[in-house]
Design a protein around this motif. Structure first.
Motif, PDB file in Angstrom:
ATOM      1  N   SER A  73     -47.930  96.711  98.503  1.00 12.30           N
ATOM      2  CA  SER A  73     -48.099  95.784  97.392  1.00 12.30           C
ATOM      3  C   SER A  73     -48.228  94.371  97.922  1.00 12.30           C
ATOM      4  N   ALA A  75     -47.489  90.591  96.143  1.00 13.04           N
ATOM      5  CA  ALA A  75     -47.062  89.789  95.002  1.00 13.04           C
ATOM      6  C   ALA A  75     -47.326  88.325  95.331  1.00 13.04           C
ATOM      7  N   THR A  83     -48.721  90.636  90.732  1.00 18.61           N
ATOM      8  CA  THR A  83     -48.428  91.747  91.638  1.00 18.61           C
ATOM      9  C   THR A  83     -49.605  92.710  91.681  1.00 18.61           C
TER      10      THR A  83
END
Length: 448
Positions: A73, A75, A83
């Motif tokens: 991920s 963010a 995100t």
């Protein structure tokens, strides 16, 4: 001189053998190096070699540093926190270590050496485009950009695609003995464009998070032979592995099935061949050319007259051949183009990023066989979009005919192809501007 007569040409132009094998391979879903699908694909290729009448079909396993995907991920904190954790937004790059990094984001554009030199990288999350400027003179490999970021002190790396369609790019950044030094992900063009926009508006902080598993595993090489039992042989190669996010239809399912189909066609004129041809499909190309390095390091250089490596073929029937300054190989393809009346572009440039390279860097004659298509860079390759529907079996038929005919010419006993010294290959690689980038990527194989 061996020839593809009209009967054999007719067989080739009606053939579905390559398409059927390719379909079986993509339906395995995941042929990531060292994982179960790659080994299943190896068995399919070995079976195809045997059905096509090739001899001595075998699979040889070797050890590699394996990698298994978890989650990733990004963010980004700009006006608010954004995100990006869906697999159409961000994916981990194979060979990355697991880790979480929070830092300022710096975008270095195309990721040319000068772009890195002009940026403050220490402790930052460094982003770079997958594109190379058309006027740069050579392709800038992903590993070069990752290596330059790590050498500059970056804490993490983001590889942003330049091809639209919510397609984050993958591609290995691992090392010979395991994972690379800093966490790395690929993001789609759409996410990358947002990241660049945020950076243009001021300082941007982000958290990059990667979960994955790195541990040893094994990968297969698959090979079989056709033609006379000569000490010297011509290698016709591809690679069986693909990235785990897609079918790997073009990269490099096409190279694999071309190797099998060339073997099938040559088996029908076996008595006319003047040098043994070895159809050889490598494992683990995508994560470090491990299969090719294993093979060349366990066989004498003198065994190989030439390696003809199919990688980057498939999106068109127009063949494009890099000969690495081995002119007799280029001559064979140009003669084939004239005799068949088909376009084959031949150039003598260095291409140090596929399975021919472990051979060529030692001075063994070698060429990369590709096909030309519109667009920049890999196109659908190394993304979720590398799927069977992008391909056309008619292209495979034409590529197979030209590839088989050129292979038969390279196998002619009186077509001499001299090995070069390592110093000559080193000098040619330097002349074409690859040294700095390959050193950054940790792949420079030459000493002074």
């Amino acid at each position: 001189m061996p020839t593809l007569d009209r009967g054999l040409l007719g067989d080739a132009y009606y053939s579905d053998h390559h398409w059927e094998l390719l379909t079986e391979m993509v339906d395995l879903d995941n042929r990531m190096a060292g994982q179960s699908g790659e080994h299943e694909a190896a068995e399919l290729v070995k079976d195809a070699f045997e059905r096509h009448g090739l001899r001595e079909a075998e699979i040889t396993d070797f050890e590699i540093p394996g990698w298994w995907r978890g989650f990733s991920s990004l963010a980004v904190r700009a006006d608010r926190e954004h995100t990006f954790d869906a697999d159409y937004q961000s994916i981990a790059l194979p060979g990355t270590p697991a880790g979480e990094v929070t830092a300022e984001v710096v975008d270095v554009g195309y990721g040319r050496p000068a772009d890195f030199a002009n940026a403050e990288l220490e402790g930052k999350i460094v982003a770079a485009s997958s594109a190379t400027p058309e006027d740069y003179g050579r392709w800038i490999h992903r590993g070069e950009k990752y290596g330059a970021a790590a050498e500059g002190g970056a804490a993490a790396f983001v590889f942003r695609n330049h091809i639209e369609g919510a397609l984050p790019p993958t591609g290995s950044i691992g090392k010979e003995d395991g994972p690379g030094p800093i966490p790395a992900i690929g993001v789609s063009k759409e996410v990358g464009d947002r990241l660049v926009r945020y950076c243009e508006d001021g300082d941007v902080e982000a958290t990059l998070n990667v979960d994955c598993r790195n541990e040893p595993t094994t990968s297969p090489n698959i090979e079989a032979v056709v033609g006379p039992d000569t000490e010297e042989e011509v290698l016709v190669t591809g690679h069986v592995d693909a990235h785990d996010i897609a079918e790997g239809a073009n990269d490099n399912g096409v190279g694999t099935v071309l190797s099998a189909e060339v073997g099938r066609l040559l088996a029908q004129i076996e008595d006319e061949l003047e040098t043994k041809v070895r159809c050889l499909v490598f494992g683990s190309e995508e994560v470090g050319l491990f299969g090719a390095y294993h093979w060349v390091e366990t066989h004498p250089d003198s065994q190989v007259k030439a390696i003809l490596n199919a990688d980057g073929a498939g999106y068109s029937r127009n063949m494009d051949v890099y000969t690495h300054r081995f002119d007799p190989i280029g001559d064979a393809f140009e003669e084939t183009a004239a005799e068949l009346g088909v376009p084959i572009d031949v150039n003598d440039e260095i291409s140090p990023h596929s399975d021919h390279w472990p051979f060529v860097q030692r001075g063994i004659p070698g060429a990369q066989v590709r096909s030309k298509s519109e667009g920049s860079g890999r196109g659908w390759g190394h993304t979720h979009g590398d799927t069977l529907d992008k391909l056309d079996k008619r292209d495979l038929r034409e590529l197979s005919v030209a590839f088989a005919a050129a292979t038969a010419k390279v196998a002619e006993a009186d077509r001499e192809i001299e090995h070069k010294s390592v110093a000559e290959i080193r000098e040619a690689t330097i002349e074409e501007g690859y040294e700095e980038g390959m050193r950054n990527a940790g792949s420079w194989p030459f000493e002074a």
